[in-house]
Design a protein around this motif. Structure first.
Motif, PDB file in Angstrom:
ATOM      1  N   ASP A 274       0.803  -1.226   0.000  1.00  0.00           N
ATOM      2  CA  ASP A 274       0.000   0.000   0.000  1.00  0.00           C
ATOM      3  C   ASP A 274       0.837   1.277   0.000  1.00  0.00           C
ATOM      4  O   ASP A 274       0.352   2.330  -0.417  1.00  0.00           O
ATOM      5  CB  ASP A 274      -0.956   0.031   1.196  1.00  0.00           C
ATOM      6  N   SER A 275       2.063   1.189   0.459  1.00  0.00           N
ATOM      7  CA  SER A 275       2.895   2.395   0.554  1.00  0.00           C
ATOM      8  C   SER A 275       3.280   2.940  -0.812  1.00  0.00           C
ATOM      9  O   SER A 275       3.585   4.122  -0.935  1.00  0.00           O
ATOM     10  CB  SER A 275       4.166   2.101   1.362  1.00  0.00           C
ATOM     11  N   GLY A 276       3.260   2.076  -1.826  1.00  0.00           N
ATOM     12  CA  GLY A 276       3.654   2.514  -3.153  1.00  0.00           C
ATOM     13  C   GLY A 276       5.134   2.836  -3.249  1.00  0.00           C
ATOM     14  O   GLY A 276       5.564   3.535  -4.168  1.00  0.00           O
ATOM     15  N   ALA A 277       5.920   2.324  -2.318  1.00  0.00           N
ATOM     16  CA  ALA A 277       7.347   2.622  -2.292  1.00  0.00           C
ATOM     17  C   ALA A 277       8.091   2.001  -3.473  1.00  0.00           C
ATOM     18  O   ALA A 277       9.152   2.468  -3.844  1.00  0.00           O
ATOM     19  CB  ALA A 277       7.960   2.141  -0.985  1.00  0.00           C
ATOM     20  N   SER A 278       7.526   0.956  -4.053  1.00  0.00           N
ATOM     21  CA  SER A 278       8.176   0.352  -5.213  1.00  0.00           C
ATOM     22  C   SER A 278       7.175   0.221  -6.347  1.00  0.00           C
ATOM     23  O   SER A 278       5.963   0.309  -6.149  1.00  0.00           O
ATOM     24  CB  SER A 278       8.753  -1.018  -4.849  1.00  0.00           C
ATOM     25  N   ASP A 279       7.687   0.007  -7.524  1.00  0.00           N
ATOM     26  CA  ASP A 279       6.863  -0.143  -8.720  1.00  0.00           C
ATOM     27  C   ASP A 279       5.928  -1.336  -8.522  1.00  0.00           C
ATOM     28  O   ASP A 279       6.392  -2.447  -8.271  1.00  0.00           O
ATOM     29  CB  ASP A 279       7.774  -0.352  -9.928  1.00  0.00           C
ATOM     30  N   PRO A 280       4.603  -1.128  -8.628  1.00  0.00           N
ATOM     31  CA  PRO A 280       3.658  -2.228  -8.407  1.00  0.00           C
ATOM     32  C   PRO A 280       3.817  -3.371  -9.401  1.00  0.00           C
ATOM     33  O   PRO A 280       3.349  -4.467  -9.154  1.00  0.00           O
ATOM     34  CB  PRO A 280       2.280  -1.576  -8.538  1.00  0.00           C
ATOM     35  N   GLU A 281       4.506  -3.124 -10.497  1.00  0.00           N
ATOM     36  CA  GLU A 281       4.721  -4.173 -11.497  1.00  0.00           C
ATOM     37  C   GLU A 281       6.078  -4.862 -11.358  1.00  0.00           C
ATOM     38  O   GLU A 281       6.399  -5.749 -12.140  1.00  0.00           O
ATOM     39  CB  GLU A 281       4.576  -3.587 -12.908  1.00  0.00           C
ATOM     40  N   SER A 282       6.857  -4.465 -10.353  1.00  0.00           N
ATOM     41  CA  SER A 282       8.161  -5.107 -10.155  1.00  0.00           C
ATOM     42  C   SER A 282       7.957  -6.543  -9.680  1.00  0.00           C
ATOM     43  O   SER A 282       6.907  -6.900  -9.145  1.00  0.00           O
ATOM     44  CB  SER A 282       8.997  -4.335  -9.130  1.00  0.00           C
ATOM     45  N   ALA A 283       8.969  -7.367  -9.881  1.00  0.00           N
ATOM     46  CA  ALA A 283       8.879  -8.777  -9.505  1.00  0.00           C
ATOM     47  C   ALA A 283       8.582  -8.939  -8.014  1.00  0.00           C
ATOM     48  O   ALA A 283       7.756  -9.767  -7.624  1.00  0.00           O
ATOM     49  CB  ALA A 283      10.169  -9.508  -9.883  1.00  0.00           C
ATOM     50  N   VAL A 284       9.233  -8.149  -7.170  1.00  0.00           N
ATOM     51  CA  VAL A 284       9.015  -8.255  -5.722  1.00  0.00           C
ATOM     52  C   VAL A 284       7.591  -7.834  -5.372  1.00  0.00           C
ATOM     53  O   VAL A 284       6.904  -8.516  -4.606  1.00  0.00           O
ATOM     54  CB  VAL A 284      10.053  -7.426  -4.936  1.00  0.00           C
ATOM     55  N   SER A 285       7.124  -6.728  -5.933  1.00  0.00           N
ATOM     56  CA  SER A 285       5.760  -6.268  -5.650  1.00  0.00           C
ATOM     57  C   SER A 285       4.723  -7.290  -6.085  1.00  0.00           C
ATOM     58  O   SER A 285       3.765  -7.570  -5.365  1.00  0.00           O
ATOM     59  CB  SER A 285       5.480  -4.933  -6.338  1.00  0.00           C
ATOM     60  N   LEU A 286       4.918  -7.849  -7.261  1.00  0.00           N
ATOM     61  CA  LEU A 286       3.979  -8.866  -7.747  1.00  0.00           C
ATOM     62  C   LEU A 286       3.991 -10.095  -6.846  1.00  0.00           C
ATOM     63  O   LEU A 286       2.939 -10.673  -6.556  1.00  0.00           O
ATOM     64  CB  LEU A 286       4.304  -9.241  -9.192  1.00  0.00           C
ATOM     65  N   ARG A 287       5.178 -10.474  -6.362  1.00  0.00           N
ATOM     66  CA  ARG A 287       5.289 -11.625  -5.449  1.00  0.00           C
ATOM     67  C   ARG A 287       4.582 -11.327  -4.128  1.00  0.00           C
ATOM     68  O   ARG A 287       3.870 -12.181  -3.592  1.00  0.00           O
ATOM     69  CB  ARG A 287       6.761 -11.954  -5.217  1.00  0.00           C
ATOM     70  N   LEU A 288       4.761 -10.124  -3.607  1.00  0.00           N
ATOM     71  CA  LEU A 288       4.098  -9.747  -2.361  1.00  0.00           C
ATOM     72  C   LEU A 288       2.583  -9.736  -2.533  1.00  0.00           C
ATOM     73  O   LEU A 288       1.846 -10.193  -1.656  1.00  0.00           O
ATOM     74  CB  LEU A 288       4.584  -8.384  -1.877  1.00  0.00           C
ATOM     75  N   GLN A 289       2.111  -9.239  -3.664  1.00  0.00           N
ATOM     76  CA  GLN A 289       0.677  -9.235  -3.936  1.00  0.00           C
ATOM     77  C   GLN A 289       0.140 -10.661  -4.011  1.00  0.00           C
ATOM     78  O   GLN A 289      -0.937 -10.957  -3.478  1.00  0.00           O
ATOM     79  CB  GLN A 289       0.392  -8.486  -5.246  1.00  0.00           C
ATOM     80  N   GLU A 290       0.896 -11.548  -4.626  1.00  0.00           N
ATOM     81  CA  GLU A 290       0.490 -12.959  -4.722  1.00  0.00           C
ATOM     82  C   GLU A 290       0.415 -13.603  -3.336  1.00  0.00           C
ATOM     83  O   GLU A 290      -0.571 -14.279  -3.006  1.00  0.00           O
ATOM     84  CB  GLU A 290       1.488 -13.725  -5.597  1.00  0.00           C
ATOM     85  N   LEU A 291       1.435 -13.381  -2.514  1.00  0.00           N
ATOM     86  CA  LEU A 291       1.443 -13.949  -1.166  1.00  0.00           C
ATOM     87  C   LEU A 291       0.289 -13.395  -0.338  1.00  0.00           C
ATOM     88  O   LEU A 291      -0.369 -14.141   0.401  1.00  0.00           O
ATOM     89  CB  LEU A 291       2.772 -13.653  -0.466  1.00  0.00           C
ATOM     90  N   SER A 292       0.039 -12.105  -0.476  1.00  0.00           N
ATOM     91  CA  SER A 292      -1.049 -11.466   0.258  1.00  0.00           C
ATOM     92  C   SER A 292      -2.396 -12.054  -0.153  1.00  0.00           C
ATOM     93  O   SER A 292      -3.227 -12.396   0.703  1.00  0.00           O
ATOM     94  CB  SER A 292      -1.014  -9.962   0.004  1.00  0.00           C
ATOM     95  N   LEU A 293      -2.620 -12.178  -1.432  1.00  0.00           N
ATOM     96  CA  LEU A 293      -3.874 -12.739  -1.943  1.00  0.00           C
ATOM     97  C   LEU A 293      -4.059 -14.182  -1.473  1.00  0.00           C
ATOM     98  O   LEU A 293      -5.142 -14.570  -1.032  1.00  0.00           O
ATOM     99  CB  LEU A 293      -3.903 -12.656  -3.470  1.00  0.00           C
ATOM    100  N   ARG A 294      -2.993 -14.954  -1.531  1.00  0.00           N
ATOM    101  CA  ARG A 294      -3.066 -16.347  -1.084  1.00  0.00           C
ATOM    102  C   ARG A 294      -3.414 -16.430   0.404  1.00  0.00           C
ATOM    103  O   ARG A 294      -4.218 -17.265   0.817  1.00  0.00           O
ATOM    104  CB  ARG A 294      -1.740 -17.059  -1.353  1.00  0.00           C
ATOM    105  N   TYR A 295      -2.847 -15.536   1.213  1.00  0.00           N
ATOM    106  CA  TYR A 295      -3.154 -15.516   2.640  1.00  0.00           C
ATOM    107  C   TYR A 295      -4.624 -15.174   2.866  1.00  0.00           C
ATOM    108  O   TYR A 295      -5.309 -15.846   3.636  1.00  0.00           O
ATOM    109  CB  TYR A 295      -2.247 -14.512   3.368  1.00  0.00           C
ATOM    110  N   VAL A 296      -5.109 -14.143   2.197  1.00  0.00           N
ATOM    111  CA  VAL A 296      -6.499 -13.721   2.355  1.00  0.00           C
ATOM    112  C   VAL A 296      -7.454 -14.827   1.922  1.00  0.00           C
ATOM    113  O   VAL A 296      -8.446 -15.112   2.598  1.00  0.00           O
ATOM    114  CB  VAL A 296      -6.773 -12.422   1.552  1.00  0.00           C
ATOM    115  N   GLU A 297      -7.156 -15.472   0.819  1.00  0.00           N
ATOM    116  CA  GLU A 297      -8.022 -16.550   0.314  1.00  0.00           C
ATOM    117  C   GLU A 297      -8.003 -17.777   1.218  1.00  0.00           C
ATOM    118  O   GLU A 297      -8.966 -18.554   1.227  1.00  0.00           O
ATOM    119  CB  GLU A 297      -7.601 -16.934  -1.096  1.00  0.00           C
ATOM    120  N   SER A 298      -6.950 -17.953   2.013  1.00  0.00           N
ATOM    121  CA  SER A 298      -6.874 -19.114   2.897  1.00  0.00           C
ATOM    122  C   SER A 298      -7.666 -18.942   4.181  1.00  0.00           C
ATOM    123  O   SER A 298      -7.885 -19.901   4.918  1.00  0.00           O
ATOM    124  CB  SER A 298      -5.407 -19.396   3.260  1.00  0.00           C
ATOM    125  N   LYS A 299      -8.100 -17.722   4.447  1.00  0.00           N
ATOM    126  CA  LYS A 299      -8.854 -17.448   5.673  1.00  0.00           C
ATOM    127  C   LYS A 299     -10.331 -17.712   5.461  1.00  0.00           C
ATOM    128  O   LYS A 299     -10.890 -17.361   4.429  1.00  0.00           O
ATOM    129  CB  LYS A 299      -8.651 -15.983   6.095  1.00  0.00           C
TER     130      LYS A 299
END
Length: 134
Positions: A107-132
């Protein structure tokens, strides 16, 4: 921590330290076991709030924190960086505290949302939310 927030966190606004301390006191009263994690989250928030401040201000903050026997902002940044690397290495968000740590980074927007790390973080976040449940 209160003085640190009140004096140095440019995004938190005046009085942020007092509000944070009140929140932490409520957590301690209702669930002492969650207090350490809540403090950890608060520290992550402070580090995130100070993400874009100039190096001269970081140096001033580091000196102040060292003078009162506390971890410097630079040390806290290193710790947050280690935590992020550990989460990425594990490829899993294990609890709500890690989830909010990652969410804050996204959410901070500190890095490019399309960068590999940002995309990985978004994937991990989504997976966590979907597992709840719910």
């Amino acid at each position: 921590m209160k003085n640190y927030l009140d004096e140095f966190s440019p995004l938190a606004g005046r009085g942020a330290g007092s509000r944070l301390i009140l929140k932490l006191e409520k957590i301690a009263a209702s669930s002492p076991k969650k207090l350490a994690k809540a403090i950890d989250m608060a520290i992550s928030d402070v580090v995130s709030d100070c993400d874009e401040i100039p190096q001269a201000a970081v140096t001033k903050i580091d000196a102040y924190m060292s003078s009162v026997g506390a971890a410097s902002l630079s040390e806290l940044r290193i710790e947050c960086s280690r935590r992020l690397r550990a989460i990425l290495r594990q490829s899993e968000i294990k609890d709500e505290f890690d989830y909010y740590f990652i969410k804050d980074i996204i959410d901070s927007g500190a890095s490019d949302p399309e960068s590999a790390v940002s995309l990985r973080l978004q994937e991990l976040s989504l997976r966590y939310v979907e597992s709840k449940p719910g």
